[in-house]
Write a protein that holds these residues in place. Structure first.
Motif, mmCIF file in Angstrom:
data_model
loop_
_atom_site.group_PDB
_atom_site.id
_atom_site.type_symbol
_atom_site.label_atom_id
_atom_site.label_comp_id
_atom_site.label_asym_id
_atom_site.label_seq_id
_atom_site.Cartn_x
_atom_site.Cartn_y
_atom_site.Cartn_z
ATOM 1 N N ASN A 75 0.863 -1.321 -0.196
ATOM 2 C CA ASN A 75 -0.275 -0.251 -0.002
ATOM 3 C C ASN A 75 1.462 1.330 0.496
ATOM 4 O O ASN A 75 1.836 1.226 0.784
ATOM 5 C CB ASN A 75 -0.690 0.069 1.254
ATOM 6 C CG ASN A 75 -2.032 -0.548 1.337
ATOM 7 O OD1 ASN A 75 -3.055 -0.917 0.693
ATOM 8 N ND2 ASN A 75 -1.109 -1.933 1.889
ATOM 9 N N ILE A 76 0.458 2.081 -1.308
ATOM 10 C CA ILE A 76 1.577 3.092 -0.725
ATOM 11 C C ILE A 76 0.180 4.321 -1.245
ATOM 12 O O ILE A 76 -0.400 4.299 -1.691
ATOM 13 C CB ILE A 76 2.489 3.842 -2.235
ATOM 14 C CG1 ILE A 76 3.660 2.182 -1.596
ATOM 15 C CG2 ILE A 76 3.028 5.145 -2.508
ATOM 16 C CD1 ILE A 76 4.470 2.200 -3.023
ATOM 17 N N PRO A 77 0.350 5.317 -0.490
ATOM 18 C CA PRO A 77 -1.013 6.908 -0.956
ATOM 19 C C PRO A 77 -1.069 6.926 -2.169
ATOM 20 O O PRO A 77 0.384 7.284 -2.949
ATOM 21 C CB PRO A 77 0.108 7.770 -0.513
ATOM 22 C CG PRO A 77 0.094 7.497 1.004
ATOM 23 C CD PRO A 77 1.074 6.041 0.492
ATOM 24 N N ASP A 78 -2.379 7.052 -3.246
ATOM 25 C CA ASP A 78 -2.498 7.173 -4.097
ATOM 26 C C ASP A 78 -2.550 8.845 -4.609
ATOM 27 O O ASP A 78 -3.334 9.747 -4.662
ATOM 28 C CB ASP A 78 -3.524 7.043 -4.508
ATOM 29 C CG ASP A 78 -3.913 7.580 -6.116
ATOM 30 O OD1 ASP A 78 -3.264 7.677 -6.502
ATOM 31 O OD2 ASP A 78 -5.197 6.962 -6.992
ATOM 32 N N CYS B 145 -7.237 9.394 1.607
ATOM 33 C CA CYS B 145 -6.979 9.617 2.730
ATOM 34 C C CYS B 145 -7.463 8.076 3.686
ATOM 35 O O CYS B 145 -7.648 8.278 4.495
ATOM 36 C CB CYS B 145 -6.417 10.628 3.238
ATOM 37 S SG CYS B 145 -5.421 11.106 1.864
ATOM 38 N N ARG B 146 -8.616 8.868 3.833
ATOM 39 C CA ARG B 146 -9.821 7.726 4.486
ATOM 40 C C ARG B 146 -9.933 6.769 4.790
ATOM 41 O O ARG B 146 -9.642 5.373 5.817
ATOM 42 C CB ARG B 146 -11.539 8.611 4.330
ATOM 43 C CG ARG B 146 -11.958 9.462 5.885
ATOM 44 C CD ARG B 146 -13.387 9.646 5.416
ATOM 45 N NE ARG B 146 -13.635 9.907 4.530
ATOM 46 C CZ ARG B 146 -14.213 10.644 3.868
ATOM 47 N NH1 ARG B 146 -13.523 12.454 3.872
ATOM 48 N NH2 ARG B 146 -14.454 10.797 1.797
ATOM 49 N N LYS B 147 -9.744 6.407 3.335
ATOM 50 C CA LYS B 147 -9.447 4.854 2.562
ATOM 51 C C LYS B 147 -7.855 4.544 3.388
ATOM 52 O O LYS B 147 -8.620 3.075 3.571
ATOM 53 C CB LYS B 147 -9.868 4.755 1.142
ATOM 54 C CG LYS B 147 -10.573 3.356 0.809
ATOM 55 C CD LYS B 147 -10.420 3.368 -0.845
ATOM 56 C CE LYS B 147 -9.731 2.715 -1.781
ATOM 57 N NZ LYS B 147 -9.308 2.296 -3.017
ATOM 58 N N TYR B 148 -7.147 5.020 3.248
ATOM 59 C CA TYR B 148 -5.759 4.526 3.883
ATOM 60 C C TYR B 148 -5.824 4.558 5.300
ATOM 61 O O TYR B 148 -5.554 3.261 5.418
ATOM 62 C CB TYR B 148 -4.840 5.677 3.221
ATOM 63 C CG TYR B 148 -3.218 5.314 3.111
ATOM 64 C CD1 TYR B 148 -3.160 4.201 1.503
ATOM 65 C CD2 TYR B 148 -2.069 5.292 3.622
ATOM 66 C CE1 TYR B 148 -1.299 3.747 1.810
ATOM 67 C CE2 TYR B 148 -1.256 4.954 3.699
ATOM 68 C CZ TYR B 148 -0.859 4.351 2.576
ATOM 69 O OH TYR B 148 0.590 3.485 2.340
ATOM 70 N N GLU B 149 -6.326 5.161 5.656
ATOM 71 C CA GLU B 149 -6.244 4.694 7.333
ATOM 72 C C GLU B 149 -6.512 3.678 8.022
ATOM 73 O O GLU B 149 -6.660 2.743 8.325
ATOM 74 C CB GLU B 149 -6.708 6.327 8.064
ATOM 75 C CG GLU B 149 -6.501 7.865 8.010
ATOM 76 C CD GLU B 149 -5.162 7.328 8.851
ATOM 77 O OE1 GLU B 149 -5.524 6.679 9.852
ATOM 78 O OE2 GLU B 149 -4.187 8.406 8.780
ATOM 79 N N ARG C 56 -3.210 12.713 4.966
ATOM 80 C CA ARG C 56 -4.191 13.661 4.632
ATOM 81 C C ARG C 56 -2.380 14.589 3.677
ATOM 82 O O ARG C 56 -1.734 14.071 3.373
ATOM 83 C CB ARG C 56 -4.525 15.388 5.653
ATOM 84 C CG ARG C 56 -3.330 15.345 6.025
ATOM 85 C CD ARG C 56 -3.321 15.617 7.410
ATOM 86 N NE ARG C 56 -1.934 16.171 8.302
ATOM 87 C CZ ARG C 56 -1.031 15.631 8.025
ATOM 88 N NH1 ARG C 56 -0.609 14.737 7.812
ATOM 89 N NH2 ARG C 56 -0.109 16.696 8.795
ATOM 90 N N ILE C 57 -3.497 15.636 2.764
ATOM 91 C CA ILE C 57 -2.949 16.744 1.833
ATOM 92 C C ILE C 57 -2.014 17.677 2.658
ATOM 93 O O ILE C 57 -2.671 18.110 3.726
ATOM 94 C CB ILE C 57 -3.361 17.300 0.436
ATOM 95 C CG1 ILE C 57 -2.453 17.414 0.208
ATOM 96 C CG2 ILE C 57 -4.470 18.362 1.353
ATOM 97 C CD1 ILE C 57 -3.467 17.654 -1.424
ATOM 98 N N LYS C 58 -0.606 17.231 2.561
ATOM 99 C CA LYS C 58 0.265 18.908 3.122
ATOM 100 C C LYS C 58 0.494 18.666 1.734
ATOM 101 O O LYS C 58 1.338 18.918 0.672
ATOM 102 C CB LYS C 58 1.648 17.769 3.731
ATOM 103 C CG LYS C 58 0.890 17.300 4.858
ATOM 104 C CD LYS C 58 0.470 18.473 5.698
ATOM 105 C CE LYS C 58 1.265 19.309 6.847
ATOM 106 N NZ LYS C 58 1.466 20.715 7.470
ATOM 107 N N THR C 59 1.186 20.688 1.976
ATOM 108 C CA THR C 59 2.465 21.690 1.140
ATOM 109 C C THR C 59 3.343 21.377 1.839
ATOM 110 O O THR C 59 4.145 21.474 2.313
ATOM 111 C CB THR C 59 1.532 22.588 1.472
ATOM 112 O OG1 THR C 59 0.219 22.930 1.284
ATOM 113 C CG2 THR C 59 2.137 23.816 0.363
ATOM 114 N N LEU D 264 0.361 13.820 -0.224
ATOM 115 C CA LEU D 264 0.226 12.430 0.732
ATOM 116 C C LEU D 264 0.685 12.454 1.806
ATOM 117 O O LEU D 264 1.345 11.670 0.694
ATOM 118 C CB LEU D 264 -1.000 11.911 0.032
ATOM 119 C CG LEU D 264 -1.700 12.358 -0.824
ATOM 120 C CD1 LEU D 264 -2.485 11.395 -1.792
ATOM 121 C CD2 LEU D 264 -2.824 13.374 -0.381
ATOM 122 N N THR D 265 0.393 11.908 3.196
ATOM 123 C CA THR D 265 1.724 11.773 3.669
ATOM 124 C C THR D 265 0.533 11.041 4.783
ATOM 125 O O THR D 265 -0.393 11.554 5.653
ATOM 126 C CB THR D 265 2.465 12.816 4.720
ATOM 127 O OG1 THR D 265 2.703 11.861 5.545
ATOM 128 C CG2 THR D 265 1.622 13.548 5.220
#
Ligand code: GLP
Length: 260
Positions: free
Chosen positions: A100-103, A113-117, A153-156, A180-181
């Motif tokens: 699994n790696i964030p998409d 992000c919810r799905k990853y958690e 979540r997404i981060k800058t 995404l982290t």
């Protein structure tokens, strides 16, 4: 925090590989949290060697990577997908369907992000989370000011982090601005955290992580609240620790039953 300092990154990476390997041996369905960057490269090389030469078996393992760039296709040479396949996944028997790696290309970031958690929870939670650390103290891509209880979540990215990877994207302009982290809260849920840091460039971040106050301005410092965090350092990364002698003494005098 358990702080292990070794003369060089090679010896430190052997210790780190031993910790990951033992987890997999003791729990064949272990869930590993994985990091990218230069720091874990030797750890991954050791795991590949242990798989090839000693049959370290990843057939039952599930993995979750910490992060991925937004807007970068998995096949991009500097994506974290490419990194993981090049350095680890192509060389061990970890089943593809349990990687699994964030998409980074998702069109619905909050849902992804919810799905990853949810996937981490469904897998039973992370047994060992491998971490590097950014020169500004970030872990995953939780940049300074990240909530200490944040979730995936997404981060800058900060300019410092973008500069750190500029070469891989042909200059700073090419570096993605967002990622995404996993959040700091996500990382803190891991049963064990294994943070590696090598080189002078990491010395300040390591000292602030271990000996500074717990603060969102040094995201790694949240690990002070984690009951099972091991830092494996080379001597340069440990060079700004005020209590380095004490940590070394503790490590040398640990009874065998208590090690790692
Ligand atoms: C990136 C990654 C982190 C990593 C950090 C340090 O920011 N998202 O997971 O720890 O870089 O990278 P390096 O190990 O190359 O110094």
């Amino acid at each position: 925090m358990e702080i292990i300092t070794q003369p060089d990154s090679q010896q430190a990476s052997l210790i780190a590989a031993g910790i990951v390997a033992r987890t997999v041996q003791e729990k064949p369905h272990a869930v590993l949290g994985l990091a990218t960057g230069n720091t874990p490269l030797q750890l991954y090389r050791n795991l590949v060697r242990m798989h090839r030469d000693s049959g370290l078996d990843f057939a039952g393992v599930t993995s979750f990577n910490l992060d991925e760039y937004v807007g970068i296709p998995p096949a991009h040479p500097s994506s974290f997908h490419s990194y993981m396949w090049a350095h680890l996944f192509s060389h061990i028997n970890l089943p593809k369907e349990r990687i699994n790696i964030p998409d980074g290309l998702t069109t619905d970031v909050p849902a992804a992000c919810r799905k990853y958690e949810q996937a981490i929870r469904s897998a039973g939670g992370i047994d060992v989370q491998v971490l590097g650390i950014g020169s500004n103290g970030h872990i995953g891509f939780n940049e300074p000011s990240s909530s200490l209880s944040s979730r995936t979540r997404i981060k800058t990215l900060t300019e410092e982090s973008r500069l750190d990877v500029a070469a891989a994207f042909g200059g700073e302009e090419g570096v993605p601005t967002h990622v995404l982290t996993m959040g700091l809260g996500t990382i803190m849920d891991a049963r064990k955290c294994l943070l590696l840091a090598f080189g002078k460039k990491k010395a300040r971040a390591v000292a602030r992580t271990v000996e500074g106050p717990v603060t969102a301005m040094v995201p790694g410092s949240v690990l002070q609240l984690h009951p099972r965090t091991i830092l494996v350092l080379d001597k340069d990364a440990a060079s700004e620790l005020e209590m380095a002698d004490y940590y070394a003494w503790v490590h040398e005098h640990k009874p065998d039953w208590q090690k790692y």
